[in-house]
Design a protein around this motif. Structure first.
Motif, PDB file in Angstrom:
ATOM      1  N   VAL A  59      12.970   3.925  11.522  1.00  0.00           N
ATOM      2  CA  VAL A  59      13.846   2.807  10.719  1.00  0.00           C
ATOM      3  C   VAL A  59      12.948   1.705  10.383  1.00  0.00           C
ATOM      4  CG1 VAL A  59      15.841   1.286  10.936  1.00  0.00           C
ATOM      5  CG2 VAL A  59      15.872   3.277  12.157  1.00  0.00           C
ATOM      6  N   GLN A  60      11.979   1.383  11.142  1.00  0.00           N
ATOM      7  CA  GLN A  60      11.261   0.176  10.607  1.00  0.00           C
ATOM      8  C   GLN A  60      10.314   0.494   9.427  1.00  0.00           C
ATOM      9  OE1 GLN A  60       8.933  -0.450  14.380  1.00  0.00           O
ATOM     10  NE2 GLN A  60      10.237  -2.236  14.878  1.00  0.00           N
ATOM     11  N   GLU A  61      10.027   1.993   9.387  1.00  0.00           N
ATOM     12  CA  GLU A  61       9.370   2.310   8.206  1.00  0.00           C
ATOM     13  C   GLU A  61      10.194   2.522   7.170  1.00  0.00           C
ATOM     14  OE1 GLU A  61       7.055   6.521   6.612  1.00  0.00           O
ATOM     15  OE2 GLU A  61       7.606   6.415   8.684  1.00  0.00           O
ATOM     16  N   THR A  62      11.540   2.817   7.311  1.00  0.00           N
ATOM     17  CA  THR A  62      12.380   2.893   5.990  1.00  0.00           C
ATOM     18  C   THR A  62      12.599   1.297   5.605  1.00  0.00           C
ATOM     19  OG1 THR A  62      13.642   4.841   6.971  1.00  0.00           O
ATOM     20  CG2 THR A  62      14.765   3.310   5.463  1.00  0.00           C
ATOM     21  N   ILE A  63      12.831   0.325   6.471  1.00  0.00           N
ATOM     22  CA  ILE A  63      12.841  -0.861   6.304  1.00  0.00           C
ATOM     23  C   ILE A  63      11.723  -1.695   5.334  1.00  0.00           C
ATOM     24  CG2 ILE A  63      13.022  -3.328   7.176  1.00  0.00           C
ATOM     25  CD1 ILE A  63      14.670  -2.271   9.424  1.00  0.00           C
ATOM     26  N   GLU A  64      10.571  -1.170   5.867  1.00  0.00           N
ATOM     27  CA  GLU A  64       9.356  -1.595   5.034  1.00  0.00           C
ATOM     28  C   GLU A  64       9.442  -1.090   3.549  1.00  0.00           C
ATOM     29  OE1 GLU A  64       7.294  -3.754   5.800  1.00  0.00           O
ATOM     30  OE2 GLU A  64       8.478  -4.362   7.682  1.00  0.00           O
ATOM     31  N   ARG A  65       9.819   0.266   3.446  1.00  0.00           N
ATOM     32  CA  ARG A  65      10.009   0.842   2.131  1.00  0.00           C
ATOM     33  C   ARG A  65      11.071   0.178   1.461  1.00  0.00           C
ATOM     34  NH1 ARG A  65      13.407   4.192   0.222  1.00  0.00           N
ATOM     35  NH2 ARG A  65      14.324   4.894   2.265  1.00  0.00           N
ATOM     36  N   LYS A  66      12.068  -0.259   2.021  1.00  0.00           N
ATOM     37  CA  LYS A  66      13.295  -0.845   1.284  1.00  0.00           C
ATOM     38  C   LYS A  66      12.752  -2.389   0.633  1.00  0.00           C
ATOM     39  CE  LYS A  66      17.597  -0.144   2.565  1.00  0.00           C
ATOM     40  NZ  LYS A  66      17.786   0.357   1.479  1.00  0.00           N
ATOM     41  N   LYS A  67      12.160  -3.015   1.705  1.00  0.00           N
ATOM     42  CA  LYS A  67      11.403  -4.260   1.465  1.00  0.00           C
ATOM     43  C   LYS A  67      10.822  -4.379   0.221  1.00  0.00           C
ATOM     44  CE  LYS A  67      10.503  -7.004   4.819  1.00  0.00           C
ATOM     45  NZ  LYS A  67       9.822  -7.362   6.435  1.00  0.00           N
ATOM     46  N   ASN A  68       9.879  -3.308   0.166  1.00  0.00           N
ATOM     47  CA  ASN A  68       8.796  -3.326  -1.144  1.00  0.00           C
ATOM     48  C   ASN A  68       9.669  -3.033  -2.305  1.00  0.00           C
ATOM     49  OD1 ASN A  68       6.022  -2.997  -2.200  1.00  0.00           O
ATOM     50  ND2 ASN A  68       6.653  -0.890  -2.269  1.00  0.00           N
ATOM     51  N   LEU A  69      10.557  -2.184  -2.176  1.00  0.00           N
ATOM     52  CA  LEU A  69      11.230  -1.843  -3.420  1.00  0.00           C
ATOM     53  C   LEU A  69      12.034  -3.355  -3.950  1.00  0.00           C
ATOM     54  CD1 LEU A  69      12.809   1.655  -2.518  1.00  0.00           C
ATOM     55  CD2 LEU A  69      11.156   1.160  -4.340  1.00  0.00           C
ATOM     56  N   ASP A  70      12.557  -3.985  -3.112  1.00  0.00           N
ATOM     57  CA  ASP A  70      13.075  -4.955  -3.385  1.00  0.00           C
ATOM     58  C   ASP A  70      12.375  -6.167  -4.176  1.00  0.00           C
ATOM     59  OD1 ASP A  70      15.701  -4.240  -2.255  1.00  0.00           O
ATOM     60  OD2 ASP A  70      15.680  -5.370  -0.424  1.00  0.00           O
ATOM     61  N   LYS A  71      11.055  -6.063  -3.753  1.00  0.00           N
ATOM     62  CA  LYS A  71      10.186  -6.904  -4.513  1.00  0.00           C
ATOM     63  C   LYS A  71      10.191  -6.439  -5.761  1.00  0.00           C
ATOM     64  CE  LYS A  71       7.349  -7.721  -0.379  1.00  0.00           C
ATOM     65  NZ  LYS A  71       5.762  -7.529   0.326  1.00  0.00           N
ATOM     66  N   HIS A  72      10.409  -5.378  -6.279  1.00  0.00           N
ATOM     67  CA  HIS A  72      10.208  -4.692  -7.520  1.00  0.00           C
ATOM     68  C   HIS A  72      11.589  -4.925  -8.240  1.00  0.00           C
ATOM     69  CE1 HIS A  72       6.247  -2.828  -7.283  1.00  0.00           C
ATOM     70  NE2 HIS A  72       6.394  -3.149  -5.992  1.00  0.00           N
ATOM     71  N   LYS A  73      12.605  -5.517  -7.654  1.00  0.00           N
ATOM     72  CA  LYS A  73      13.789  -5.476  -8.230  1.00  0.00           C
ATOM     73  C   LYS A  73      13.902  -7.099  -8.908  1.00  0.00           C
ATOM     74  CE  LYS A  73      17.494  -4.040  -5.989  1.00  0.00           C
ATOM     75  NZ  LYS A  73      18.560  -3.919  -4.740  1.00  0.00           N
ATOM     76  N   ILE A  74      13.271  -6.808 -10.242  1.00  0.00           N
ATOM     77  CA  ILE A  74      13.246  -8.104 -11.032  1.00  0.00           C
ATOM     78  C   ILE A  74      14.356  -8.398 -11.862  1.00  0.00           C
ATOM     79  CG2 ILE A  74      11.748  -9.380 -12.723  1.00  0.00           C
ATOM     80  CD1 ILE A  74      10.475  -8.340  -9.976  1.00  0.00           C
ATOM     81  N   ALA A  75      15.214  -7.448 -12.200  1.00  0.00           N
ATOM     82  CA  ALA A  75      16.493  -7.553 -13.288  1.00  0.00           C
ATOM     83  C   ALA A  75      17.540  -7.582 -12.496  1.00  0.00           C
ATOM     84  CB  ALA A  75      16.254  -6.554 -14.568  1.00  0.00           C
TER      85      ALA A  75
END
Length: 313
Positions: free
Chosen positions: A132-148
């Motif tokens: 779950v922690q690995e998934t959370i880190e991946r999702k947090k990284n994706l959120d950094k790329h949610k610019i629009a």
């Protein structure tokens, strides 16, 4: 022979009047007969309609949240501090309480989920926690790329057609530079007009956003994973003589673009266009379409689509 029919009915759920299409079964004599599976399906549809009306998560949305973290019902229930039976019942269509609904909504946010996991990790195995922690880190990284900020429901209703890449490039240049002029007029400050480097990155994001919303290309030409980031080769050839100098529109005779594509261009120019060219380079280098493509090879459209779906959907 029995047949399934449909009729429109009005009923109430917890004091809320609802109108929906109910399925029912008739036999070979035209008589209505009871079918348990149909009745269960009707209840699920009716309860989901109720949930939408009162602002609760629908059944499929709850399942999606859980599955995004790769959790089974027991694991998800444990993290939230609920019973497995409760999650099972809700995912089968039962109406959840507002407090449980609030917990589930919060779990969609990675920071909230991370905090909830920390509070209940003593009830979970090490393997589950790590996963779950690995998934959370991946999702947090994706959120950094949610610019629009993208309104999928609105855009999906608008006509969209793939266009010539040079027409798209010209529109990007025109709109970006117009925005610069408007800032100068309003605030007496002027940033430079768009550069070739920035244009290439905005084209990449236009293609990515279009792929996620419409499942189609904004322009037909493929994007190549060059050493310094995603590049559209024909656009590079068109503007390479400019080097780092600002670009101006080359032609007034730009092909007419569909409303959907125009909207995407505006979204990308307003959001990604506000970032510096160097920030855009860093951003694209941290995204899987460029990172996972062999250098100087073309980025596969499905790879692009899958990535932008993961960021925005």
């Amino acid at each position: 022979m029995e047949n399934i029919k449909k009729r429109n009915v009005t009923t109430q759920v917890r004091g809320v009047e609802l109108n929906f299409d109910e399925n029912y079964m008739i036999n070979e004599f035209g008589e209505e007969v009871y079918n348990r599976d149909i009745e269960i399906a009707n209840d699920i549809e009716l309860f989901n309609l109720y949930k939408k009306n009162v602002g609760l998560l629908c059944t499929n949305e709850i399942v999606e949240i859980r599955e995004e973290y790769g959790l089974n019902q027991k694991e998800y229930a444990t993290i939230l501090g609920l019973g497995e039976v409760t999650i099972n019942r809700i995912e089968k269509g039962s109406i959840q309480s507002k407090s449980i609904d609030s917990m589930m909504k919060m779990s969609k946010n990675v920071e909230s989920m991370e905090s909830t996991l920390e509070n209940n990790k003593d009830k979970l195995g090490d393997e589950t926690i790590a996963r779950v922690q690995e998934t959370i880190e991946r999702k947090k990284n994706l959120d950094k790329h949610k610019i629009a900020d993208i309104d999928y429901d609105l855009l999906e209703k608008i006509e969209f057609k793939t266009a010539d890449v040079l027409d798209v490039a010209e529109q990007v240049i025109a709109r970006y530079n117009t925005h610069v002029d408007q800032i100068e007029e309003s605030y007496h400050e002027k940033d430079g007009y768009i550069t070739h480097l920035k244009l290439q990155k905005l084209l990449y994001y236009i293609q990515g956003v279009a792929s996620s919303i419409y499942g189609k290309k904004a322009f037909n030409e493929d994007i190549c994973a060059w050493e310094y980031g995603p590049v559209v080769p024909s656009v590079y050839q068109m503007y390479k003589k400019n080097g780092n100098k600002s670009l101006l529109v080359k032609s007034k005779a730009v092909g007419e673009l569909s409303e959907g594509l125009n909207q995407i261009i505006d979204i990308v120019v307003d959001s990604y266009g506000s970032l510096t060219a160097s920030r855009l380079v860093t951003l694209t280098h941290d995204e899987s379409p460029w990172k996972d493509t062999i250098k100087d090879e073309y980025i596969e459209f499905e790879v692009l689509k899958n990535y932008f779906d993961s960021v925005y959907k």
